[in-house]
Design a protein around this motif. Structure first.
Motif, PDB file in Angstrom:
ATOM      1  N   THR A 169       0.877  -1.112   0.016  1.00 30.45           N
ATOM      2  CA  THR A 169       0.193  -0.007  -0.259  1.00 30.45           C
ATOM      3  C   THR A 169       0.907   1.337  -0.042  1.00 30.45           C
ATOM      4  OG1 THR A 169       0.059  -0.084   2.323  1.00 30.45           O
ATOM      5  CG2 THR A 169      -1.968  -1.073   0.955  1.00 30.45           C
TER       6      THR A 169
ATOM      7  N   LEU B 257       0.959   5.627  -0.859  1.00 29.34           N
ATOM      8  CA  LEU B 257       0.024   6.978  -1.200  1.00 29.34           C
ATOM      9  C   LEU B 257       0.512   7.193  -2.726  1.00 29.34           C
ATOM     10  CD1 LEU B 257       0.829   9.124   1.756  1.00 29.34           C
ATOM     11  CD2 LEU B 257      -0.896   7.516   1.531  1.00 29.34           C
TER      12      LEU B 257
ATOM     13  N   MET C 193       2.490  -2.922   4.618  1.00 24.39           N
ATOM     14  CA  MET C 193       2.130  -1.706   5.090  1.00 24.39           C
ATOM     15  C   MET C 193       3.802  -0.725   5.392  1.00 24.39           C
ATOM     16  SD  MET C 193      -0.925  -2.006   4.926  1.00 24.39           S
ATOM     17  CE  MET C 193      -1.412  -0.263   5.581  1.00 24.39           C
ATOM     18  N   GLY C 194       3.623   0.340   4.918  1.00 24.06           N
ATOM     19  CA  GLY C 194       4.655   1.211   5.136  1.00 24.06           C
ATOM     20  C   GLY C 194       4.836   1.767   6.580  1.00 24.06           C
ATOM     21  N   ASN C 195       6.285   2.403   6.985  1.00 25.29           N
ATOM     22  CA  ASN C 195       6.339   3.102   8.168  1.00 25.29           C
ATOM     23  C   ASN C 195       5.386   4.305   8.254  1.00 25.29           C
ATOM     24  OD1 ASN C 195       8.105   5.768   8.694  1.00 25.29           O
ATOM     25  ND2 ASN C 195       8.607   4.182  10.326  1.00 25.29           N
ATOM     26  N   GLU C 196       5.278   4.503   9.556  1.00 26.14           N
ATOM     27  CA  GLU C 196       4.272   5.536   9.993  1.00 26.14           C
ATOM     28  C   GLU C 196       4.677   7.099   9.043  1.00 26.14           C
ATOM     29  OE1 GLU C 196       5.321   3.679  12.272  1.00 26.14           O
ATOM     30  OE2 GLU C 196       3.814   3.194  13.765  1.00 26.14           O
ATOM     31  N   GLN C 197       5.968   7.380   9.309  1.00 22.42           N
ATOM     32  CA  GLN C 197       6.545   8.815   8.726  1.00 22.42           C
ATOM     33  C   GLN C 197       6.932   8.682   7.413  1.00 22.42           C
ATOM     34  OE1 GLN C 197       8.072   7.722  12.074  1.00 22.42           O
ATOM     35  NE2 GLN C 197       6.332   9.005  13.041  1.00 22.42           N
ATOM     36  N   GLN C 198       7.397   7.564   7.032  1.00 19.88           N
ATOM     37  CA  GLN C 198       8.074   7.468   5.582  1.00 19.88           C
ATOM     38  C   GLN C 198       7.443   6.703   4.680  1.00 19.88           C
ATOM     39  OE1 GLN C 198      12.052   6.367   6.969  1.00 19.88           O
ATOM     40  NE2 GLN C 198      12.004   8.120   8.201  1.00 19.88           N
ATOM     41  N   GLY C 199       6.524   6.063   4.846  1.00 14.59           N
ATOM     42  CA  GLY C 199       5.981   4.955   3.985  1.00 14.59           C
ATOM     43  C   GLY C 199       6.900   3.711   3.267  1.00 14.59           C
TER      44      GLY C 199
ATOM     45  N   LEU D  93      -1.042  -0.632  -4.087  1.00 13.69           N
ATOM     46  CA  LEU D  93      -2.579  -0.148  -4.035  1.00 13.69           C
ATOM     47  C   LEU D  93      -2.682   1.144  -3.156  1.00 13.69           C
ATOM     48  CD1 LEU D  93      -4.023  -3.675  -2.965  1.00 13.69           C
ATOM     49  CD2 LEU D  93      -3.304  -2.783  -5.441  1.00 13.69           C
ATOM     50  N   ARG D  94      -3.726   1.925  -3.565  1.00 15.01           N
ATOM     51  CA  ARG D  94      -4.164   2.923  -2.766  1.00 15.01           C
ATOM     52  C   ARG D  94      -5.608   2.963  -2.373  1.00 15.01           C
ATOM     53  NH1 ARG D  94      -4.305   8.601  -5.249  1.00 15.01           N
ATOM     54  NH2 ARG D  94      -3.219   7.550  -7.021  1.00 15.01           N
ATOM     55  N   ILE D  95      -6.022   3.520  -1.261  1.00 16.83           N
ATOM     56  CA  ILE D  95      -7.074   3.843  -0.508  1.00 16.83           C
ATOM     57  C   ILE D  95      -7.304   5.077  -0.952  1.00 16.83           C
ATOM     58  CG2 ILE D  95      -8.443   3.590   1.453  1.00 16.83           C
ATOM     59  CD1 ILE D  95      -6.196   2.075   2.757  1.00 16.83           C
TER      60      ILE D  95
ATOM     61  N   GLN E 109      -8.952   8.569  -0.830  1.00 16.09           N
ATOM     62  CA  GLN E 109      -9.438   9.605   0.154  1.00 16.09           C
ATOM     63  C   GLN E 109     -10.304  10.636  -0.659  1.00 16.09           C
ATOM     64  OE1 GLN E 109      -5.481   8.652   2.522  1.00 16.09           O
ATOM     65  NE2 GLN E 109      -6.273  10.764   2.746  1.00 16.09           N
TER      66      GLN E 109
HETATM   67  N1  SAM Z   1       4.066  10.316   5.019  1.00 17.43           N
HETATM   68  C1  SAM Z   1       3.830   8.839   4.679  1.00 17.43           C
HETATM   69  C2  SAM Z   1       4.127   8.322   3.381  1.00 17.43           C
HETATM   70  O1  SAM Z   1       4.486   9.315   2.755  1.00 17.43           O
HETATM   71  O2  SAM Z   1       3.623   7.312   2.694  1.00 17.43           O
HETATM   72  C3  SAM Z   1       2.601   8.419   5.358  1.00 17.43           C
HETATM   73  C4  SAM Z   1       2.475   7.208   5.602  1.00 17.43           C
HETATM   74  S1  SAM Z   1       0.972   6.360   6.565  1.00 17.43           S
HETATM   75  C5  SAM Z   1       0.634   7.273   7.613  1.00 17.43           C
HETATM   76  C6  SAM Z   1       1.345   4.704   6.855  1.00 17.43           C
HETATM   77  C7  SAM Z   1       1.149   3.671   5.989  1.00 17.43           C
HETATM   78  O3  SAM Z   1      -0.281   3.345   5.799  1.00 17.43           O
HETATM   79  C8  SAM Z   1       1.653   3.846   4.311  1.00 17.43           C
HETATM   80  O4  SAM Z   1       2.666   3.724   4.216  1.00 17.43           O
HETATM   81  C9  SAM Z   1       0.755   2.781   3.515  1.00 17.43           C
HETATM   82  O5  SAM Z   1       1.127   1.840   3.742  1.00 17.43           O
HETATM   83  C10 SAM Z   1      -0.635   3.191   4.413  1.00 17.43           C
HETATM   84  N2  SAM Z   1      -1.667   4.130   4.041  1.00 17.43           N
HETATM   85  C11 SAM Z   1      -1.932   5.084   4.905  1.00 17.43           C
HETATM   86  N3  SAM Z   1      -2.963   5.899   4.115  1.00 17.43           N
HETATM   87  C12 SAM Z   1      -3.001   5.251   2.838  1.00 17.43           C
HETATM   88  C13 SAM Z   1      -3.686   5.445   1.596  1.00 17.43           C
HETATM   89  N4  SAM Z   1      -4.500   6.407   1.382  1.00 17.43           N
HETATM   90  N5  SAM Z   1      -3.457   4.484   0.533  1.00 17.43           N
HETATM   91  C14 SAM Z   1      -2.690   3.592   0.619  1.00 17.43           C
HETATM   92  N6  SAM Z   1      -1.757   3.226   1.745  1.00 17.43           N
HETATM   93  C15 SAM Z   1      -2.194   4.101   2.773  1.00 17.43           C
END
Ligand code: SAM
Length: 278
Positions: free
Chosen positions: A206, A208, A228-234, A247-249, A251
């Protein structure tokens, strides 16, 4: 410290002093260094302790509040602990508060042996779903993911890179007991990428910048590894490149992204859609 018998068979040590070495060792479990040294962790609550024993986890010590003396369920669990070779401590409220670092602590706390599943032993088949978390930092997020994995009937969690400790008190609390039901593996990014090569199904990342709407994917009847990616850096490029799809969710509002645990929940409920019945 004194020793006596409760209604339960087996010896129970009564401890009221914070200076007691047993209490000191248990208090030290608040720090990862000592959890690792003792290969142990704490879980709070009678139901959790019973579930853990039912699931075959090894109990080292059962701690219970003086006020719980005479409670049949507590005495039964104390007897089970002794029969399994564990210690039982009857403590004052002051000691329980110090151990759990909490006012109004639960009356029962268990100290268990940590357990990780070796990555090489994970061999997904049929429609198994596993979640891989890249460098998860927040204990609440990790605990919530473990609980959600349990709730949807996914198989387990793979921690990739430097992560928060699944056996910290905060994480264990957030799992609400699912820490005992969900296998957790840990590995390096390199170890993960090597293991991933033999993954027999879809590796869905997943991101962005993902080009694919997660709702358009047919996850079929094959194993899925949700990354799933790291909270700060993805997700970093090496892990993102290791995915079959990004994939993207979608918004609609102003928020840049979803919280990691929420995003994992959204994905897991979609991937497991056909397995979830009322
Ligand atoms: N600043 C980070 C970035 O640029 O990716 C945000 C990371 S988000 C808080 C943490 C993780 O949740 C992401 O790496 C992704 O795996 C997932 N995630 C959050 N929102 C998402 C979305 N709209 N679509 C896809 N994955 C999402």
């Amino acid at each position: 410290m004194s020793e006596h018998r409760t209604g339960a068979p087996g010896r129970v040590k009564e401890v009221t002093s914070l200076a007691n070495p047993l209490v000191k060792d248990i208090k030290a479990l608040a720090l990862k260094k000592f959890r690792d040294q003792q290969n142990a962790f704490m879980a709070e609550g009678l139901k959790l302790v019973i579930d853990a024993l039912d699931l075959g986890w090894t109990i080292k010590t059962l701690i219970f509040a003086k006020s719980a003396l005479g409670n049949q369920a507590v005495e039964k669990v104390a007897a089970r602990t002794v029969a399994l070779g564990g210690d039982v401590l009857e403590v004052s409220e002051k000691v329980l508060t110090a151990i759990t670092r909490r006012d109004n602590p639960q009356a029962v706390v268990g100290v268990f042996t940590q357990r990780f599943v070796p990555l090489k032993d994970i061999r997904p088949h049929s429609n198994d779903v596993w979640v891989a978390l890249d460098r998860v930092r927040d204990p609440g997020n990790l605990g919530t993911v473990i609980r959600t994995v349990d709730a949807v009937g996914a198989k387990g969690v793979i921690l990739v890179g430097e992560t928060t400790d699944p056996f910290s008190l905060e994480t264990v609390r957030a799992t609400m007991g699912s820490i005992f039901a969900v296998p957790v593996a840990k590995t390096t990014p390199e170890g993960f990428l090597a293991w991933r090569k033999d993954f027999p199904g879809t590796v869905a990342g997943t991101h962005l910048k993902g080009a694919v709407d997660y709702r358009s994917v047919d996850f079929g009847n094959r194993p899925v590894l949700l990354m799933m990616g790291n909270e700060q850096q993805g997700l970093p490029d090496n892990l993102a490149n290791g995915c079959d799809k990004l994939l993207r969710i979608p918004q609609a509002g102003r928020a840049d992204s979803l919280n990691l645990a929420v995003a994992t929940g959204v994905m897991l409920f979609e991937i497991r859609r056909n397995a979830l019945k009322l």
